[in-house]
Scaffold this motif. Structure first.
Motif, PDB file in Angstrom:
ATOM      1  N   THR A  87     -49.496  -0.079  28.100  1.00  0.00           N
ATOM      2  CA  THR A  87     -48.463   0.257  27.200  1.00  0.00           C
ATOM      3  C   THR A  87     -47.328  -0.334  27.501  1.00  0.00           C
ATOM      4  OG1 THR A  87     -49.798   2.140  26.607  1.00  0.00           O
ATOM      5  CG2 THR A  87     -47.457   2.363  26.028  1.00  0.00           C
ATOM      6  N   LEU A  88     -46.457  -0.391  29.215  1.00  0.00           N
ATOM      7  CA  LEU A  88     -46.117  -0.291  29.707  1.00  0.00           C
ATOM      8  C   LEU A  88     -44.924  -1.551  29.748  1.00  0.00           C
ATOM      9  CD1 LEU A  88     -44.989   1.864  32.292  1.00  0.00           C
ATOM     10  CD2 LEU A  88     -44.144   1.878  30.841  1.00  0.00           C
ATOM     11  N   ARG A  89     -46.334  -2.950  29.504  1.00  0.00           N
ATOM     12  CA  ARG A  89     -45.872  -3.852  29.710  1.00  0.00           C
ATOM     13  C   ARG A  89     -45.786  -4.855  28.319  1.00  0.00           C
ATOM     14  NH1 ARG A  89     -50.987  -4.736  33.641  1.00  0.00           N
ATOM     15  NH2 ARG A  89     -52.442  -4.686  31.797  1.00  0.00           N
ATOM     16  N   LEU A  90     -46.452  -3.650  26.958  1.00  0.00           N
ATOM     17  CA  LEU A  90     -46.411  -4.178  25.485  1.00  0.00           C
ATOM     18  C   LEU A  90     -45.076  -3.952  25.590  1.00  0.00           C
ATOM     19  CD1 LEU A  90     -47.139  -4.980  23.259  1.00  0.00           C
ATOM     20  CD2 LEU A  90     -47.863  -2.986  22.465  1.00  0.00           C
ATOM     21  N   ALA A  91     -43.913  -2.223  26.205  1.00  0.00           N
ATOM     22  CA  ALA A  91     -43.237  -2.160  26.095  1.00  0.00           C
ATOM     23  C   ALA A  91     -41.925  -2.971  26.352  1.00  0.00           C
ATOM     24  CB  ALA A  91     -42.538  -0.905  26.584  1.00  0.00           C
ATOM     25  N   ASN A  92     -42.629  -4.284  27.732  1.00  0.00           N
ATOM     26  CA  ASN A  92     -41.720  -4.625  28.186  1.00  0.00           C
ATOM     27  C   ASN A  92     -41.533  -5.898  27.603  1.00  0.00           C
ATOM     28  OD1 ASN A  92     -40.038  -3.244  30.456  1.00  0.00           O
ATOM     29  ND2 ASN A  92     -42.134  -2.905  30.993  1.00  0.00           N
ATOM     30  N   THR A  93     -42.333  -6.166  26.902  1.00  0.00           N
ATOM     31  CA  THR A  93     -42.546  -7.632  26.126  1.00  0.00           C
ATOM     32  C   THR A  93     -41.616  -7.283  24.580  1.00  0.00           C
ATOM     33  OG1 THR A  93     -44.600  -8.047  26.661  1.00  0.00           O
ATOM     34  CG2 THR A  93     -44.064  -8.657  24.776  1.00  0.00           C
TER      35      THR A  93
ATOM     36  N   TYR B 259     -30.226   2.898  19.556  1.00  0.00           N
ATOM     37  CA  TYR B 259     -32.025   4.220  19.568  1.00  0.00           C
ATOM     38  C   TYR B 259     -32.787   2.868  18.414  1.00  0.00           C
ATOM     39  CZ  TYR B 259     -28.676   6.828  22.247  1.00  0.00           C
ATOM     40  OH  TYR B 259     -28.426   7.187  22.919  1.00  0.00           O
ATOM     41  N   GLU B 260     -33.986   2.738  19.853  1.00  0.00           N
ATOM     42  CA  GLU B 260     -34.930   1.909  18.478  1.00  0.00           C
ATOM     43  C   GLU B 260     -36.116   2.433  19.388  1.00  0.00           C
ATOM     44  OE1 GLU B 260     -38.104  -1.990  17.613  1.00  0.00           O
ATOM     45  OE2 GLU B 260     -35.902  -2.284  18.977  1.00  0.00           O
ATOM     46  N   PHE B 261     -37.031   3.109  18.720  1.00  0.00           N
ATOM     47  CA  PHE B 261     -38.429   3.840  18.681  1.00  0.00           C
ATOM     48  C   PHE B 261     -39.533   3.562  18.635  1.00  0.00           C
ATOM     49  CE2 PHE B 261     -35.293   7.516  19.477  1.00  0.00           C
ATOM     50  CZ  PHE B 261     -35.978   8.638  20.200  1.00  0.00           C
ATOM     51  N   LEU B 262     -40.490   2.916  20.076  1.00  0.00           N
ATOM     52  CA  LEU B 262     -41.574   2.086  19.986  1.00  0.00           C
ATOM     53  C   LEU B 262     -42.696   2.308  19.458  1.00  0.00           C
ATOM     54  CD1 LEU B 262     -41.120   0.091  23.426  1.00  0.00           C
ATOM     55  CD2 LEU B 262     -39.768  -0.352  20.863  1.00  0.00           C
ATOM     56  N   ARG B 263     -43.308   3.744  19.138  1.00  0.00           N
ATOM     57  CA  ARG B 263     -44.432   4.307  18.433  1.00  0.00           C
ATOM     58  C   ARG B 263     -45.563   3.689  19.572  1.00  0.00           C
ATOM     59  NH1 ARG B 263     -44.347   2.633  12.442  1.00  0.00           N
ATOM     60  NH2 ARG B 263     -43.223   0.494  13.102  1.00  0.00           N
ATOM     61  N   LEU B 264     -44.408   3.299  21.161  1.00  0.00           N
ATOM     62  CA  LEU B 264     -45.617   3.744  22.568  1.00  0.00           C
ATOM     63  C   LEU B 264     -45.191   4.960  23.318  1.00  0.00           C
ATOM     64  CD1 LEU B 264     -44.679   0.190  22.519  1.00  0.00           C
ATOM     65  CD2 LEU B 264     -46.465   0.547  21.677  1.00  0.00           C
ATOM     66  N   TYR B 265     -46.825   5.136  23.604  1.00  0.00           N
ATOM     67  CA  TYR B 265     -46.461   6.625  24.558  1.00  0.00           C
ATOM     68  C   TYR B 265     -47.715   6.271  25.667  1.00  0.00           C
ATOM     69  CZ  TYR B 265     -45.798   7.880  19.596  1.00  0.00           C
ATOM     70  OH  TYR B 265     -45.348   7.956  17.933  1.00  0.00           O
ATOM     71  N   LEU B 266     -46.796   7.081  27.211  1.00  0.00           N
ATOM     72  CA  LEU B 266     -47.767   7.296  28.173  1.00  0.00           C
ATOM     73  C   LEU B 266     -48.787   8.888  28.441  1.00  0.00           C
ATOM     74  CD1 LEU B 266     -44.616   5.790  30.415  1.00  0.00           C
ATOM     75  CD2 LEU B 266     -46.890   4.480  29.150  1.00  0.00           C
ATOM     76  N   ILE B 267     -49.457   8.420  28.698  1.00  0.00           N
ATOM     77  CA  ILE B 267     -50.135   9.883  28.509  1.00  0.00           C
ATOM     78  C   ILE B 267     -49.992  10.098  29.915  1.00  0.00           C
ATOM     79  CG2 ILE B 267     -51.862   8.979  26.863  1.00  0.00           C
ATOM     80  CD1 ILE B 267     -54.434   8.196  28.423  1.00  0.00           C
ATOM     81  N   PRO B 268     -50.539  11.737  30.256  1.00  0.00           N
ATOM     82  CA  PRO B 268     -50.511  12.035  31.465  1.00  0.00           C
ATOM     83  C   PRO B 268     -51.687  10.801  32.471  1.00  0.00           C
ATOM     84  CG  PRO B 268     -50.810  13.747  30.203  1.00  0.00           C
ATOM     85  CD  PRO B 268     -50.709  13.043  29.487  1.00  0.00           C
ATOM     86  N   GLU B 269     -51.773  10.800  33.806  1.00  0.00           N
ATOM     87  CA  GLU B 269     -52.150   9.967  34.280  1.00  0.00           C
ATOM     88  C   GLU B 269     -53.520  10.986  34.956  1.00  0.00           C
ATOM     89  OE1 GLU B 269     -49.883   7.494  36.361  1.00  0.00           O
ATOM     90  OE2 GLU B 269     -49.865   6.388  34.749  1.00  0.00           O
TER      91      GLU B 269
END
Length: 336
Positions: free
Chosen positions: A55-61, A33-43
């Motif tokens: 954030t999701l684009r960066l995570a997928n990159t 497991y690798e935690f990315l230190r990227l977070y999704l916030i309530p929309e």
């Protein structure tokens, strides 16, 4: 069991402030497991939704990069740099640091983004950050115009902006998005230090003899002159930190700026300007100071009344350090 195309999955973990993104890798019977230190916030707003998309684009990159690295190792291919947009990455770092409670970060990074965009536009990639780009950015800053004042950037501002870029580079290296530091071999903008005002011994004598509209400001300023403390440390100094022993009086305090523990023996001068403790408890502040605007106004009036034509601040006072060169204890009632 995952198929080969699903060796690495991007997953979400619910946390109090939203969702934390991490990579779930399974290869040759081993899970990682690798935690990315990227977070999704309530929309709640359109802006929240846009941030989550970035954030999701960066995570997928990052996920794609991990797959490339995995198959490079598996088949012996050469490594490739991930295509991560620099401006987008800065915004994500800024948001994550804000979530960690780091104040003032947004303004600092927004200024960096403004000047990077002015320099080469918004489409620059992290992988394009090399010596040539960085050296050119330093040259750009030397003639750049401030986004707030409309004037050429001060050397201190140039230095701060470049330092912000270095922070981003170091974070990208930690996140495995860069392998080298392009700022390491580049000379940063040279700072021209401003002229610093200071008080002479004669001027300090005049100040002591001149009444001040707020006695606590006078005492605390003189205390800085005799100890070298910053105003932030004076504000947080409590009676518990003033230690009275047979050998003399000293203070133990942790600097607010550096977090370093300090032991400072107090001279007769410093002791003499301490306010009376009276019935105050050990947890009470030694100097109960007014707001910063009131302090500045009081200091200016006091300097004018003492016929001192200088812009003197508390910071100037701490660089005077008249600890032992001047005897003034007769002008104040000593606390001890």
């Amino acid at each position: 069991m995952m198929h080969e195309k699903e060796i690495i999955r991007l997953r979400r973990k619910r946390i109090q402030s939203g969702e934390s993104l991490y990579l779930d890798s399974y290869f040759k019977g081993k899970r990682r497991y690798e935690f990315l230190r990227l977070y999704l916030i309530p929309e709640r707003t359109k802006a929240d939704k846009l941030k989550n998309e970035q954030t999701l684009r960066l995570a997928n990159t990052i996920k794609s990069k991990r797959l490339v690295e995995l198959f490079n190792n598996k088949y012996g291919f050469s490594n490739e740099k991930p295509e991560v947009n620099l401006i987008q990455y800065i915004r994500l770092v800024m948001e994550n640091k804000e979530k960690q409670g780091k104040t003032g970060i947004k303004s600092t990074f927004e200024t960096l983004i403004y000047h990077l965009t002015k320099y080469r536009g918004e489409r620059i990639l992290l992988s394009d950050l090399d010596d040539r780009y960085t050296k050119g950015f330093v040259l750009y800053l030397s003639t750049a115009i401030s986004r707030t004042s409309g004037k050429t950037l001060k050397t201190s501002s140039q230095h701060n902006i470049y330092t912000s870029l270095k922070t981003i580079v170091h974070q990208a290296i930690k996140d495995d998005l860069l392998t080298t530091d392009p700022t390491q071999s580049i000379d940063p903008p040279r700072m021209i230090l401003p002229h610093k005002e200071f008080l002479t011994e004669e001027e300090l004598k005049r100040l002591i003899q001149t009444p001040c509209s707020k006695e606590i400001v006078k005492r605390s300023f003189l205390f800085c002159c005799f100890t070298g403390l910053r105003i932030s440390d004076v504000r947080e100094l409590t009676w518990k930190k003033v230690i009275v022993e047979e050998q003399g009086v000293h203070i133990n305090y942790r600097q607010k700026k550096t977090k370093i523990e300090n032991y400072v023996p107090l001279s007769e001068n410093a002791i003499s300007v301490l306010p009376p403790k009276d019935d105050k408890s050990d947890s009470d502040p030694v100097f109960t100071l007014p707001p910063e605007t009131t302090i500045r106004k009081t200091l200016k009036e006091w300097m004018t009344n003492a016929k001192i034509d200088k812009h003197i601040t508390f910071h100037c006072g701490r660089h005077c350090i008249f600890s032992y060169s001047l005897k003034i204890s007769s002008l104040y009632e000593s606390l001890y």
